[in-house]
Design a protein around this motif. Sequence first.
Motif, PDB file in Angstrom:
ATOM      1  N   ASP A 219       0.923  -1.373  -0.074  1.00  0.00           N
ATOM      2  CA  ASP A 219       0.055   0.046   0.008  1.00  0.00           C
ATOM      3  C   ASP A 219       0.752   1.199   0.149  1.00  0.00           C
ATOM      4  N   GLU A 220       2.074   1.095   0.340  1.00  0.00           N
ATOM      5  CA  GLU A 220       3.092   2.289   0.376  1.00  0.00           C
ATOM      6  C   GLU A 220       3.573   2.687  -1.130  1.00  0.00           C
ATOM      7  N   VAL A 221       3.294   1.909  -1.923  1.00  0.00           N
ATOM      8  CA  VAL A 221       3.703   1.970  -3.474  1.00  0.00           C
ATOM      9  C   VAL A 221       2.477   1.825  -4.311  1.00  0.00           C
ATOM     10  N   THR A 222       2.360   3.015  -4.967  1.00  0.00           N
ATOM     11  CA  THR A 222       0.987   2.811  -5.695  1.00  0.00           C
ATOM     12  C   THR A 222       1.358   2.899  -7.298  1.00  0.00           C
ATOM     13  N   SER A 223       0.866   2.071  -7.992  1.00  0.00           N
ATOM     14  CA  SER A 223       0.979   1.931  -9.532  1.00  0.00           C
ATOM     15  C   SER A 223       0.848   3.313 -10.190  1.00  0.00           C
ATOM     16  N   SER A 224       1.837   3.556 -10.918  1.00  0.00           N
ATOM     17  CA  SER A 224       1.553   4.859 -11.902  1.00  0.00           C
ATOM     18  C   SER A 224       0.887   4.531 -13.313  1.00  0.00           C
ATOM     19  N   LYS A 225       0.715   3.185 -13.251  1.00  0.00           N
ATOM     20  CA  LYS A 225       0.100   2.855 -14.598  1.00  0.00           C
ATOM     21  C   LYS A 225      -1.198   3.197 -14.830  1.00  0.00           C
ATOM     22  N   PRO A 226      -1.613   4.169 -15.822  1.00  0.00           N
ATOM     23  CA  PRO A 226      -3.002   4.794 -15.924  1.00  0.00           C
ATOM     24  C   PRO A 226      -3.982   3.584 -16.118  1.00  0.00           C
ATOM     25  N   HIS A 227      -5.310   3.648 -15.418  1.00  0.00           N
ATOM     26  CA  HIS A 227      -6.475   2.899 -15.649  1.00  0.00           C
ATOM     27  C   HIS A 227      -7.704   3.914 -15.898  1.00  0.00           C
ATOM     28  N   VAL A 228      -8.458   3.532 -16.613  1.00  0.00           N
ATOM     29  CA  VAL A 228      -9.538   4.335 -17.002  1.00  0.00           C
ATOM     30  C   VAL A 228     -10.962   3.500 -16.654  1.00  0.00           C
ATOM     31  N   LEU A 229     -11.853   4.149 -16.187  1.00  0.00           N
ATOM     32  CA  LEU A 229     -13.227   3.822 -15.898  1.00  0.00           C
ATOM     33  C   LEU A 229     -14.164   4.632 -16.936  1.00  0.00           C
ATOM     34  N   ILE A 230     -14.801   4.114 -17.948  1.00  0.00           N
ATOM     35  CA  ILE A 230     -15.728   5.001 -18.747  1.00  0.00           C
ATOM     36  C   ILE A 230     -17.083   4.857 -18.340  1.00  0.00           C
ATOM     37  N   ILE A 231     -17.765   5.722 -18.008  1.00  0.00           N
ATOM     38  CA  ILE A 231     -19.215   5.894 -17.658  1.00  0.00           C
ATOM     39  C   ILE A 231     -20.052   6.164 -18.690  1.00  0.00           C
ATOM     40  N   ASP A 232     -20.913   5.366 -19.365  1.00  0.00           N
ATOM     41  CA  ASP A 232     -21.580   6.041 -20.607  1.00  0.00           C
ATOM     42  C   ASP A 232     -22.754   6.365 -19.949  1.00  0.00           C
ATOM     43  N   GLU A 233     -23.564   7.580 -20.377  1.00  0.00           N
ATOM     44  CA  GLU A 233     -24.790   7.881 -20.170  1.00  0.00           C
ATOM     45  C   GLU A 233     -24.885   8.474 -18.593  1.00  0.00           C
ATOM     46  N   ILE A 234     -23.828   9.019 -18.052  1.00  0.00           N
ATOM     47  CA  ILE A 234     -23.486   9.100 -16.659  1.00  0.00           C
ATOM     48  C   ILE A 234     -24.778   9.789 -16.004  1.00  0.00           C
TER      49      ILE A 234
END
Length: 432
Positions: A219-234
């Motif tokens: 938990d002390e090291v967080t990934s810098s690899k980007p992730h995306v959540l797309i919410i259509d018709e939010i």
Amino acid sequence: MNKQKKITDTLDQQVQLLKDKKNIILQGAPGTGKTYTTASLAVHLCNPSFTELGDHAKVMEEYERLRKEGQIAFCTFHQSMDYEDFVEGLKPELQESHVTYKVEAGIFKQVCERAHTAEGKDIIACIDDYLQKIRGYENRREIPTITGKSKLFVWWEEGNKTISTRSVRAISHNTEQYSPSPLNIDKVKAQALGERTENNWPAYARAFIEAVKEEYQMDEVTSSKPHVLIIDEINRGNISRIFGELITLLEADKRTGGGAHPIKVTLPYSKESFSVPANLHIIGTMNTTDRSTGAIDYAVRRRFAFITLEASREVVEGSIQDKGVQAKALALFDEINGKGADDKTSFIATHQAGDFDLEDLKVGHSYFIAKDLPELQRKMRYEVIPLLREYIKDGILQAKEGDGEYFSAWEQGECRGPKQAVESKDPEADKE
């Protein structure tokens, strides 16, 4: 400026906004390319080395690759969606002759779990190493339960496909090494990756995963690899209800792994500690003319940045190869939407009613893109005209005499024409 560079420059600006704000909403009228733009944005953020952003097929191919690898996730909000679907909730399960309930993670919790996984500290490798440390009952560990109110014994017998667990409070009438709640190792690993849940003892599995993370300080090291959540018709869902208490955690400074004021909360069903990682980005889409939904409240609005996508004549022109079809499509675009922002003679401008902005009422460019005249005619007859009739029915456009002449001409892929568009004069004026 060539087309490819213009697309890249626009996406660069939008990606930078997404990196800074973490959450954006693409808003606009139907047909302005919101859903496709989310795919381009997600690809450009997750894979900056991808350069063929002007090629629709290749963008979607790369999007699908990133989705399968878990960097991109997609969902659609609707009016019956709630916190239990999106974050976590109790789901019934039939076991033999009785119904039991288990905590099941929703898509948001799953994608946060995947984004949390630290680079250079593979959770699966850490689990495998931890199993070696607790190999044999004599090397068992005491670990806290998720609630912290009790503890578990955990150990692993080499060759077994399960991890042995037992509450320290349990009184065993069997051997000392009896495990009433074994955890399937493959399912524990899947739960650690946010893919699915160890369905028999999910709370014990989470306690084990947390013990592994604590052991290796993950938990002390967080990934810098980007992730995306797309919410259509939010805006079709009740966002405040769906996110619940997690709405606060969406703010950039409240994220773990980069936020100035990171916050963790305890989830109500699993009792797990939860946070939103800084490398998770949310892209929503919103139809600005949808009256079946409620307004987005200020608490939600201030956590998102808004990008408006407009109907583009240039996109229509650049997307049609046949010059004859292109000319007809552009003429129809101009007659319906106007030749520019100041054009007050278009169908939309002369029929505008209510409190909608003119740009929100325009018909998006995708409705005018066709490979031949029959396709353009079909789009006008079965898509554009029904859309405008619906606007009139809902009162966001006002009906006028002569609308039938417009619609009859458009069904043939033709404009009504300036001669017919001239308003009838006062008959008394002709006598003067």
